[in-house]
Design an enzyme around this catalytic site. Structure first.
Site, PDB file in Angstrom:
ATOM      1  N   ASP A  63      48.801  -9.530   7.998  1.00 10.09           N
ATOM      2  CA  ASP A  63      48.688 -10.792   8.728  1.00 10.09           C
ATOM      3  C   ASP A  63      47.273 -11.325   8.529  1.00 10.09           C
ATOM      4  OD1 ASP A  63      48.496 -12.867  10.553  1.00 10.09           O
ATOM      5  OD2 ASP A  63      49.759 -11.856  12.032  1.00 10.09           O
ATOM      6  N   SER A 143      45.339 -29.550   3.526  1.00  7.01           N
ATOM      7  CA  SER A 143      46.522 -30.371   3.743  1.00  7.01           C
ATOM      8  C   SER A 143      46.119 -31.840   3.807  1.00  7.01           C
ATOM      9  CB  SER A 143      47.201 -30.003   5.063  1.00  7.01           C
ATOM     10  OG  SER A 143      48.182 -30.969   5.374  1.00  7.01           O
ATOM     11  N   TYR A 156      46.199 -28.088  13.714  1.00  5.68           N
ATOM     12  CA  TYR A 156      46.312 -27.767  12.286  1.00  5.68           C
ATOM     13  C   TYR A 156      45.310 -28.584  11.474  1.00  5.68           C
ATOM     14  CZ  TYR A 156      48.788 -27.852   7.702  1.00  5.68           C
ATOM     15  OH  TYR A 156      49.138 -27.782   6.374  1.00  5.68           O
ATOM     16  N   LYS A 160      42.141 -27.331   9.212  1.00  9.58           N
ATOM     17  CA  LYS A 160      42.054 -27.581   7.765  1.00  9.58           C
ATOM     18  C   LYS A 160      40.805 -28.412   7.444  1.00  9.58           C
ATOM     19  CE  LYS A 160      46.041 -25.867   5.952  1.00  9.58           C
ATOM     20  NZ  LYS A 160      46.076 -24.702   5.051  1.00  9.58           N
TER      21      LYS A 160
HETATM   22  N1  LIG Z   1      54.619 -27.778   2.332  1.00  8.24           N
HETATM   23  C1  LIG Z   1      53.857 -28.820   2.654  1.00  8.24           C
HETATM   24  O1  LIG Z   1      54.358 -29.954   2.836  1.00  8.24           O
HETATM   25  C2  LIG Z   1      52.375 -28.645   2.778  1.00  8.24           C
HETATM   26  C3  LIG Z   1      51.587 -29.818   2.890  1.00  8.24           C
HETATM   27  C4  LIG Z   1      50.212 -29.682   3.000  1.00  8.24           C
HETATM   28  C5  LIG Z   1      49.619 -28.437   2.998  1.00  8.24           C
HETATM   29  N2  LIG Z   1      50.396 -27.319   2.899  1.00  8.24           N
HETATM   30  C6  LIG Z   1      49.696 -26.019   2.910  1.00  8.24           C
HETATM   31  O2  LIG Z   1      50.100 -25.278   1.776  1.00  8.24           O
HETATM   32  C7  LIG Z   1      50.073 -23.870   2.091  1.00  8.24           C
HETATM   33  C8  LIG Z   1      51.432 -23.250   1.753  1.00  8.24           C
HETATM   34  O3  LIG Z   1      52.420 -23.948   2.489  1.00  8.24           O
HETATM   35  P1  LIG Z   1      53.992 -23.753   2.234  1.00  8.24           P
HETATM   36  O4  LIG Z   1      54.621 -25.021   2.649  1.00  8.24           O
HETATM   37  O5  LIG Z   1      54.240 -23.189   0.886  1.00  8.24           O
HETATM   38  O6  LIG Z   1      54.311 -22.642   3.376  1.00  8.24           O
HETATM   39  P2  LIG Z   1      55.576 -21.660   3.583  1.00  8.24           P
HETATM   40  O7  LIG Z   1      56.752 -22.095   2.798  1.00  8.24           O
HETATM   41  O8  LIG Z   1      55.715 -21.534   5.065  1.00  8.24           O
HETATM   42  O9  LIG Z   1      55.000 -20.274   3.012  1.00  8.24           O
HETATM   43  C9  LIG Z   1      53.884 -19.717   3.658  1.00  8.24           C
HETATM   44  C10 LIG Z   1      53.532 -18.385   3.053  1.00  8.24           C
HETATM   45  O10 LIG Z   1      52.431 -17.845   3.817  1.00  8.24           O
HETATM   46  C11 LIG Z   1      52.825 -16.625   4.463  1.00  8.24           C
HETATM   47  N3  LIG Z   1      52.215 -16.556   5.781  1.00  8.24           N
HETATM   48  C12 LIG Z   1      52.407 -17.411   6.821  1.00  8.24           C
HETATM   49  N4  LIG Z   1      51.694 -16.993   7.890  1.00  8.24           N
HETATM   50  C13 LIG Z   1      51.035 -15.869   7.503  1.00  8.24           C
HETATM   51  C14 LIG Z   1      50.159 -14.979   8.157  1.00  8.24           C
HETATM   52  N5  LIG Z   1      49.813 -15.145   9.442  1.00  8.24           N
HETATM   53  N6  LIG Z   1      49.668 -13.928   7.465  1.00  8.24           N
HETATM   54  C15 LIG Z   1      50.026 -13.741   6.169  1.00  8.24           C
HETATM   55  N7  LIG Z   1      50.845 -14.559   5.496  1.00  8.24           N
HETATM   56  C16 LIG Z   1      51.354 -15.609   6.161  1.00  8.24           C
HETATM   57  C17 LIG Z   1      54.359 -16.692   4.507  1.00  8.24           C
HETATM   58  O11 LIG Z   1      54.990 -15.420   4.590  1.00  8.24           O
HETATM   59  P3  LIG Z   1      55.318 -14.707   6.037  1.00  8.24           P
HETATM   60  O12 LIG Z   1      55.891 -15.778   6.906  1.00  8.24           O
HETATM   61  O13 LIG Z   1      56.261 -13.595   5.718  1.00  8.24           O
HETATM   62  O14 LIG Z   1      54.010 -14.206   6.543  1.00  8.24           O
HETATM   63  C18 LIG Z   1      54.649 -17.353   3.163  1.00  8.24           C
HETATM   64  O15 LIG Z   1      54.516 -16.421   2.108  1.00  8.24           O
HETATM   65  C19 LIG Z   1      49.697 -23.773   3.568  1.00  8.24           C
HETATM   66  O16 LIG Z   1      48.317 -23.538   3.684  1.00  8.24           O
HETATM   67  C20 LIG Z   1      50.044 -25.155   4.120  1.00  8.24           C
HETATM   68  O17 LIG Z   1      49.256 -25.482   5.263  1.00  8.24           O
HETATM   69  C21 LIG Z   1      51.756 -27.396   2.778  1.00  8.24           C
END
Ligand SMILES: NC(=O)c1ccc[n+]([C@@H]2O[C@H](COP(=O)([O-])OP(=O)(O)OC[C@H]3O[C@@H](n4cnc5c(N)ncnc54)[C@H](OP(=O)(O)O)[C@@H]3O)[C@@H](O)[C@H]2O)c1
Length: 258
Positions: A63, A143, A156, A160
């Site tokens: 984590d 983000s 959030y 960020k």
């Molecule tokens: N998707 C979007 O629209 C978007 C837009 C802007 C920015 N972002 C940023 O891009 C990044 C990836 O986003 P995503 O959309 O790909 O997210 P996602 O689909 O929720 O995947 C998140 C990944 O991080 C892991 N994770 C979450 N909490 C954790 C913790 N406390 N400790 C260790 N691992 C953790 C998850 O696995 P587990 O849950 O098993 O831990 C998973 O592998 C993030 O930083 C997010 O803020 C995303």
């Protein structure tokens, strides 16, 4: 990118050791796949193992919100990789609330731990090794929500925003040591986490105009995980060898900025 040297194929990141947090799905998994394709050795992390961790990557359960988690990841990186040349801080996210005042205290702390302090803690454990070697590349994933901070996500976006400021400052401190530090700022990207968050947001029943959960981008589609991973791969490669302290916004034109 593959080049031919003395008649044999050389992959761009061959010999590089990469650590990617949150690589079990979404953007992180795409980054892991592209790093592997480019020839890097990859260790990735998440809180739970899953069948969507890309094949070929080593995996550790931890984590990132806690110092103990950061220590476990750093220890695994030493044991599995023997050191880290490329560090991608990708794990992040938050659930939306009805407005800033509805966000509980513990959620503010959790958002800071996950989206900001996780990077600070892990960097503090892995940067000394990069300094010893006189090289390294770090990417922080922010983000585009930072560019339009809204009540449901202020915990959030504030975290960020702190990450972006920290990333820029760290880049100046580490540049003389041959270490580059950059930020990638994704817009709305189709991932399991992104979709779940937007569904929660739409269900919050906010007044009209206070949610853009249904909007799309000027380029007419949401981002794909690979769109973001391409930007990360560019920044960690030698093609970006004169780039540090930058913030690459990858958002389909939604929040243009220089
Ligand atoms: N998707 C979007 O629209 C978007 C837009 C802007 C920015 N972002 C940023 O891009 C990044 C990836 O986003 P995503 O959309 O790909 O997210 P996602 O689909 O929720 O995947 C998140 C990944 O991080 C892991 N994770 C979450 N909490 C954790 C913790 N406390 N400790 C260790 N691992 C953790 C998850 O696995 P587990 O849950 O098993 O831990 C998973 O592998 C993030 O930083 C997010 O803020 C995303």
């Amino acid at each position: 990118m593959t080049t031919i040297e003395n008649g044999s194929e050389k992959r761009e990141l061959a010999g590089k050791r990469a650590l990617v947090t949150g690589g079990s799905r979404g953007i992180g998994a795409a980054v892991v796949r592209q790093l592997l394709d480019a020839g890097a050795e990859v260790l990735t992390t998440a809180r739970s193992a899953s069948s969507t961790v890309p094949e070929g990557a080593a995996f550790v359960t931890a984590d990132v919100r806690t110092r103990a988690g950061a220590k476990a990841i750093a220890a695994a990186a030493q044991e599995v990789l023997g050191g880290v040349d490329i560090l991608v801080h990708n794990a992040g996210g938050a659930q939306p609330y009805k407005g800033a005042s509805a966000i509980p205290d513990e959620e503010w702390q959790e958002a800071l731990d996950l989206n900001y302090l996780a990077s600070v803690r892990l960097d503090s454990l892995l940067v000394p090794g990069m300094q010893d070697r006189g090289s390294g590349v770090i990417v922080h994933v922010s983000s585009a929500a930072v560019l339009a901070p809204a009540g449901p996500f202020l915990h959030y976006t504030a975290a960020k925003a702190a990450l972006e400021n920290y990333s820029r400052g760290l880049s100046l401190e580490l540049a003389p040591h041959g270490i580059r530090v950059n930020t990638v700022t994704p817009g709305r990207t189709a991932t399991p986490g992104g979709e779940a968050t937007r569904e929660q947001w739409a269900r919050l029943d906010l007044a009209p105009g206070r949610t853009n959960a249904d909007d799309t981008t000027p380029l007419g589609r949401d981002g794909r995980p690979d769109d973001i991973a391409h930007a990360v791969l560019f920044l960690v490669s030698d093609r970006a060898s004169w780039l540090t302290g930058s913030n690459l916004v990858v958002d389909g034109g939604e929040f243009p900025r220089g």
